[in-house]
Motif scaffolding. Structure first.
Motif, mmCIF file in Angstrom:
data_model
loop_
_atom_site.group_PDB
_atom_site.id
_atom_site.type_symbol
_atom_site.label_atom_id
_atom_site.label_comp_id
_atom_site.label_asym_id
_atom_site.label_seq_id
_atom_site.Cartn_x
_atom_site.Cartn_y
_atom_site.Cartn_z
ATOM 1 N N LEU A 214 0.828 -1.210 0.000
ATOM 2 C CA LEU A 214 0.000 0.000 0.000
ATOM 3 C C LEU A 214 0.862 1.261 0.000
ATOM 4 C CD1 LEU A 214 -2.723 -1.078 2.577
ATOM 5 C CD2 LEU A 214 -3.074 -0.655 0.136
ATOM 6 N N MET A 215 1.942 1.280 0.779
ATOM 7 C CA MET A 215 2.812 2.456 0.821
ATOM 8 C C MET A 215 3.458 2.701 -0.532
ATOM 9 S SD MET A 215 2.647 3.914 3.737
ATOM 10 C CE MET A 215 4.119 4.921 3.763
ATOM 11 N N GLY A 216 3.679 1.620 -1.309
ATOM 12 C CA GLY A 216 4.272 1.769 -2.636
ATOM 13 C C GLY A 216 3.393 2.570 -3.573
ATOM 14 N N GLN A 217 2.094 2.686 -3.284
ATOM 15 C CA GLN A 217 1.209 3.488 -4.117
ATOM 16 C C GLN A 217 1.390 4.982 -3.849
ATOM 17 O OE1 GLN A 217 -2.893 2.209 -3.884
ATOM 18 N NE2 GLN A 217 -2.295 0.069 -3.462
ATOM 19 N N LEU A 218 2.026 5.327 -2.722
ATOM 20 C CA LEU A 218 2.129 6.735 -2.333
ATOM 21 C C LEU A 218 3.543 7.281 -2.406
ATOM 22 C CD1 LEU A 218 -0.181 6.620 0.809
ATOM 23 C CD2 LEU A 218 -0.791 7.418 -1.479
ATOM 24 N N LEU A 219 4.556 6.440 -2.229
ATOM 25 C CA LEU A 219 5.926 6.951 -2.185
ATOM 26 C C LEU A 219 6.873 5.833 -2.581
ATOM 27 C CD1 LEU A 219 7.238 5.761 0.724
ATOM 28 C CD2 LEU A 219 5.646 7.445 1.632
ATOM 29 N N PRO A 220 8.068 6.188 -3.050
ATOM 30 C CA PRO A 220 9.061 5.165 -3.412
ATOM 31 C C PRO A 220 9.515 4.435 -2.148
ATOM 32 C CG PRO A 220 9.616 7.313 -4.355
ATOM 33 C CD PRO A 220 8.539 7.553 -3.356
ATOM 34 N N CYS A 221 9.242 3.165 -2.051
ATOM 35 C CA CYS A 221 9.619 2.419 -0.856
ATOM 36 C C CYS A 221 9.959 0.972 -1.216
ATOM 37 C CB CYS A 221 8.521 2.485 0.207
ATOM 38 S SG CYS A 221 6.940 1.827 -0.319
ATOM 39 N N ARG A 222 10.816 0.826 -2.224
ATOM 40 C CA ARG A 222 11.235 -0.522 -2.599
ATOM 41 C C ARG A 222 11.900 -1.225 -1.426
ATOM 42 N NH1 ARG A 222 15.451 -2.021 -7.552
ATOM 43 N NH2 ARG A 222 15.429 -4.300 -7.230
ATOM 44 N N ASP A 304 2.479 3.835 24.708
ATOM 45 C CA ASP A 304 2.438 4.459 26.060
ATOM 46 C C ASP A 304 3.677 5.309 26.297
ATOM 47 O OD1 ASP A 304 0.032 3.226 26.548
ATOM 48 O OD2 ASP A 304 0.952 1.479 27.507
ATOM 49 N N ASP A 305 3.984 6.203 25.329
ATOM 50 C CA ASP A 305 5.103 7.142 25.417
ATOM 51 C C ASP A 305 6.462 6.449 25.446
ATOM 52 O OD1 ASP A 305 3.340 9.256 25.458
ATOM 53 O OD2 ASP A 305 3.164 9.233 27.644
ATOM 54 N N GLU A 306 6.524 5.169 25.140
ATOM 55 C CA GLU A 306 7.796 4.445 25.092
ATOM 56 C C GLU A 306 8.052 3.975 23.662
ATOM 57 O OE1 GLU A 306 9.992 0.482 26.983
ATOM 58 O OE2 GLU A 306 7.967 1.061 27.624
ATOM 59 N N VAL A 307 9.250 4.299 23.150
ATOM 60 C CA VAL A 307 9.609 3.904 21.787
ATOM 61 C C VAL A 307 10.045 2.441 21.813
ATOM 62 C CG1 VAL A 307 11.090 4.387 19.805
ATOM 63 C CG2 VAL A 307 10.319 6.261 21.266
ATOM 64 N N ILE A 308 9.359 1.606 21.003
ATOM 65 C CA ILE A 308 9.659 0.170 21.002
ATOM 66 C C ILE A 308 10.282 -0.288 19.698
ATOM 67 C CG2 ILE A 308 7.753 -0.289 22.595
ATOM 68 C CD1 ILE A 308 6.332 -1.510 20.015
ATOM 69 N N GLY A 309 10.390 0.622 18.720
ATOM 70 C CA GLY A 309 10.956 0.208 17.439
ATOM 71 C C GLY A 309 10.811 1.295 16.412
ATOM 72 N N ALA A 310 10.923 0.912 15.095
ATOM 73 C CA ALA A 310 10.884 1.900 14.029
ATOM 74 C C ALA A 310 10.427 1.245 12.726
ATOM 75 C CB ALA A 310 12.253 2.535 13.838
ATOM 76 N N VAL A 311 9.852 2.089 11.838
ATOM 77 C CA VAL A 311 9.531 1.712 10.459
ATOM 78 C C VAL A 311 10.393 2.580 9.549
ATOM 79 C CG1 VAL A 311 7.724 1.534 8.720
ATOM 80 C CG2 VAL A 311 7.162 1.181 11.116
ATOM 81 N N VAL A 312 11.116 1.962 8.600
ATOM 82 C CA VAL A 312 12.095 2.687 7.792
ATOM 83 C C VAL A 312 11.882 2.354 6.319
ATOM 84 C CG1 VAL A 312 14.554 3.025 7.311
ATOM 85 C CG2 VAL A 312 13.768 2.708 9.677
ATOM 86 N N VAL A 313 11.981 3.402 5.460
ATOM 87 C CA VAL A 313 12.051 3.219 4.012
ATOM 88 C C VAL A 313 13.316 3.910 3.527
ATOM 89 C CG1 VAL A 313 9.560 3.035 3.684
ATOM 90 C CG2 VAL A 313 10.634 5.270 3.586
ATOM 91 N N GLN A 314 13.948 3.357 2.456
ATOM 92 C CA GLN A 314 15.178 3.953 1.936
ATOM 93 C C GLN A 314 15.319 3.619 0.455
ATOM 94 O OE1 GLN A 314 18.429 2.368 4.203
ATOM 95 N NE2 GLN A 314 17.628 0.296 4.195
ATOM 96 N N ASP A 315 16.125 4.447 -0.214
ATOM 97 C CA ASP A 315 16.358 4.246 -1.643
ATOM 98 C C ASP A 315 17.852 4.406 -1.906
ATOM 99 O OD1 ASP A 315 16.496 5.232 -4.633
ATOM 100 O OD2 ASP A 315 14.544 4.255 -4.362
ATOM 101 N N TYR A 316 18.401 3.502 -2.738
ATOM 102 C CA TYR A 316 19.841 3.489 -2.984
ATOM 103 C C TYR A 316 20.230 4.229 -4.266
ATOM 104 C CZ TYR A 316 19.741 -0.152 0.582
ATOM 105 O OH TYR A 316 19.553 -0.852 1.744
#
Length: 818
Positions: A214-222, A304-316
């Motif tokens: 779904l994100m690929g429809q909005l932004l480059p996220c190979r 609950d105000d605690e960071v437990i991880g991350a979602v990342v997109v990148q392009d080379y």
């Protein structure tokens, strides 16, 4: 006037001119080249070596070597042209004439012939075509008409160009809007689909795969991955990862200084370009692990105000692919992934809990009956505790009121049913508590409870209402005298000594009785009346029980009115000070005055302290009254000291109640009044009574020492009437001992009184204190007291209390009304 179409020279129909005008009308042509072609055509037609086009306030075309500053001078020909709206033809003679008349200023190289054709559009927009020659040439009317006609055509072409440009801009804006709407529709569609997927209980990696598509429809996220922080294990877990350079991705890796860890530490969405990532690497804040990306964006997973991880997109391959809009979309997705993790954790926890519950259900079932029984026992105990006194185990006020309710209902059903309420208050209980300690007081209360139970029938109820107050509820009375007989038995029982810690303690009690009456509406009323009767018994010394009567209710109401009037008296400042003189007995010199409060009642007139002091002490209004008297006396004497020099050596004495030793800011109040009034501390005497020290002599000693350090003198009033006078006398920082009037009144007639007074004088002298005898009403008392060595005296024989307005005359030896 512009020429009609038939007057237009043939040259206007030439192909070059038509081509130029057509190009000028087109919004996408280069105007500089078009005007250069027009310049060449005009030069062929009418000799135009110099050609200018003005569209608005600035030059649109300059076909002249002259600078823009020369051409656009405020006093130049162009400014002169725009002062009118008609074509201006200036040949050599005209130019010279206008320069000489200072209409224009010609800058070299000066023109030899000059034509200007201005125009003004309906919206006020101005423009002009100008040709001129610096060599010898002359423009005629044909040249003027030709240039005017060309100017009109140019103006029309520019208007057409502007209209087409605006139309083109509108079309482009419409395309942009249509594109934005399409993007917005696509965004809403993606967000809706993300929301729908979030509600499905699918594995996290499967959900992330669909999110990725779904994100690929909005932004480059190979290249897309989700990382979860496992702090205790010291690693990152990757439940989902798609990367073109990592075909076989590891599920975990140790924590490092990577960009993902940097994002988790910051706890906010980040878009990092190449320069920013180089800076992070150079400063050691973070480094890129693996293949270096050209565009990088990440959003934190927060629970609950605690960071437990991350979602990342990148392009080379491409740089600067991501901006604020892309960051918002990725943050939106991160929030949904975090919610999915919360839900999945809750489901796992629920499943584990359910398994645990299923494993414990048998054990819980076996224990349930025991818990129910224990709960009932606890509830019963709680109810008992809520309705019984914790010390004596007797019913408390709440249970007594419940039983009174029951008797009220029974009497409504059966008017012949009678009952009575006895209210009991122990005598001297506070003294026992203060002198022998609270443990002894508690033992006394428990013994009183036991004796009360022995005095009553099984159907009667004895309750402790709090402190040293008890109530006895007698039901099913045959005769009213039964209640009085029971009260007398209780009174006799309380008169017997109590043995506590091998010591005999006498208490006694005051008893009030209230009989049932159909006039009562609720139990509180009969309890109130029994309390009123008890206070009547206490006022009579507690010698016998007192039955409540209507006159007592009137007295209680009168007391309530008095309390209200006293509160209003303080608020309205109805109190005034009278001053009684204090004399030195050996040389008959006046040494000061005692401040005595009087209440100027608005209806009853002047009231002496005996009418209101006791009530104010019981209601704690005495604190405010003491402060008021102290303030007035200090201000009054400070004024007298300043106005009358002969009064500067006189002091003023003010009485303080026992409440002053329990207030936290007593010292601050005294210090503040002295500072505000300007009275010196040495001119102030504060008087306390032995009764005020009862049970708080340690605290009183601390407060009195602090007051004494201010320079204020201290006196003990009514000495000899307390329980431990000698004990207090040597432990407190006193300056004066005041002999109570009960001894002074008999000193000239009773040897016993003379012995007591003489002992007090000797004791005071031994402790370096002065003695003041109050209540001197006979001249013979003065002689006896003087012979004994008594230092000071006051009383009616030496002077009545007088109002403040009469004090100066009293000092001056003039007659007063007192």
């Amino acid at each position: 006037m512009q020429p009609s179409s038939c007057e237009i020279p043939v040259t206007l129909s030439s192909a070059p001119l038509i081509s130029v005008l057509a190009q000028l009308s087109a919004p996408d042509t280069e105007m500089e080249a078009v005007f250069a072609s027009l310049h060449r055509w005009l030069d062929e037609q009418l000799h135009a070596p110099h050609f200018l086009v003005l569209d608005g306030p600035s030059l649109s075309y300059r076909g002249s070597p002259l600078s823009a500053a020369q051409l656009m001078s405020d006093q130049g020909l162009i400014a002169h042209l725009f002062k009118g709206d008609t074509t201006l033809v200036l040949n050599q003679a005209d130019l010279v004439a206008r320069q000489l008349s200072k209409q224009v200023q010609l800058l070299p190289p000066k023109p030899h012939a000059w034509i200007g054709c201005p125009w003004r559009d309906p919206d006020g927009h101005r423009g002009a075509l100008i040709v001129f020659s610096t060599d010898k040439h002359r423009y005629d009317d044909d040249a003027s008409r030709l240039l005017q006609q060309v100017a009109d055509l140019v103006r029309q072409a520019l208007q057409s160009r502007q209209a087409q440009s605006q139309l083109l801009a509108l079309k482009q804006q419409q395309k942009r809007v249509e594109h934005q709407l399409a993007q917005q529709e696509k965004l809403l569609s993606v967000q809706h689909r993300v929301t729908q997927l979030s509600r499905q209980l699918l594995p996290l990696n499967e959900l992330c795969s669909q999110f990725h598509q779904l994100m690929g429809q909005l932004l480059p996220c190979r290249n897309f991955y989700v990382a979860l922080l496992q702090q205790e294990a010291g690693q990152l877990e990757f439940p989902y990862m798609v990367d073109q350079f990592q075909r076989s991705q590891a599920k975990t890796r140790p924590l490092a200084r990577g960009l993902t860890e940097y994002l988790i530490e910051k706890g906010a969405p980040l878009v990092l370009n190449a320069a920013q990532r180089r800076y992070l690497a150079e400063t050691g804040a973070a480094e890129e692990l693996g293949q270096v990306a050209r565009s990088w964006m990440g959003a934190p997973l927060v629970i609950d105000d605690e960071v437990i991880g991350a979602v990342v997109v990148q392009d080379y391959q491409q740089q600067n692919l991501y901006g604020d809009e892309e960051m918002q979309m990725l943050s939106y997705l991160a929030a949904h992934i975090a919610n999915i993790i919360i839900i999945q954790q809750a489901h796992r926890s629920l499943s584990e809990t359910q398994q645990a519950l299923e494993g414990a259900v048998d054990e819980r079932t076996r224990a349930l009956q025991h818990e129910i029984a224990e709960r009932r026992r606890i509830e019963s105990q709680l109810r008992h505790d809520n309705l019984h006194d914790h010390l004596t185990g007797l019913p408390n006020r709440a249970l007594l009121l419940e039983r009174l309710d029951q008797l009220f209902a029974q009497r409504r059903r059966n008017p012949g049913f009678n009952y009575a309420l006895i209210y009991l208050d122990l005598d001297r209980f506070k003294m026992v508590n203060d002198s022998l300690g609270h443990l002894t007081g508690d033992s006394l209360l428990m013994q009183v409870s036991a004796r009360l139970k022995r005095c009553l029938r099984g159907s009667d109820t004895v309750a402790r209402l709090g402190g040293d107050e008890f109530a006895v509820l007698l039901d099913s009375l045959h005769e009213p005298q039964d209640a009085m007989n029971t009260a007398k038995r209780i009174h006799k029982m309380l008169s017997q000594p109590f043995l506590i810690n091998n010591e005999e303690i006498y208490s006694g009690g005051s008893i009030g009785i209230a009989y049932c009456d159909n006039a009562y509406d609720n139990p509180q009323e009969i309890l109130r009346d029994a309390d009123v009767a008890m206070y009547q018994s206490k006022a009579k010394g507690g010698r016998q029980p007192v039955v409540f009567s209507s006159t007592m209710r009137e007295a209680a109401q009168k007391r309530l009115r008095l309390e209200t009037e006293l509160a209003r008296a303080i608020e309205q400042d109805q109190f005034e000070i009278h001053y009684q003189p204090v004399w030195r007995l050996d040389n008959e010199h006046l040494v000061g005055f005692e401040a005595l409060v009087r209440w100027q009642h608005p209806r009853k007139g002047l009231q002496l302290p005996g009418k209101f002091i006791e009530v104010m002490e019981e209601t704690r209004q005495i604190l405010e009254l003491d402060r008021l008297v102290l303030q007035k006396a200090c201000h009054q004497f400070a004024k007298w000291h300043e106005k009358y020099p002969r009064m500067a050596r006189l002091s003023v004495s003010v009485n303080l109640s026992s409440e002053w030793f329990s207030r936290q800011n007593s010292l601050d109040v005294i210090n503040s009044i002295l500072r505000e009034s300007g009275l010196t501390p040495e001119a102030l005497r504060l008087e306390i009574t032995e009764r005020s020290l009862l049970g708080q002599h340690e605290q009183a000693s601390v407060v009195l020492k602090q007051i004494r350090r201010l320079g204020v003198r201290l006196a003990m009033d009514d000495f000899g009437t307390g329980y431990s006078s000698l004990n207090y006398l040597h432990r407190l920082p006193l300056d004066i001992v005041k002999i109570d009037r009960s001894f002074t009144s008999q000193v000239h007639t009773e040897q016993r009184a003379r012995d007591v007074v003489l002992a007090i004088v000797h004791l005071a002298n031994a402790l370096n204190m002065k003695v003041n005898a109050e209540g001197i009403d006979d001249i013979r008392q003065i002689e006896v007291l003087r012979e004994m060595g008594c230092h000071f005296g006051q009383g009616f024989q030496l002077g009545h209390p007088i109002p403040a307005v009469d004090v100066p005359n009293y000092i001056a030896g003039k007659n007063t009304k007192h």
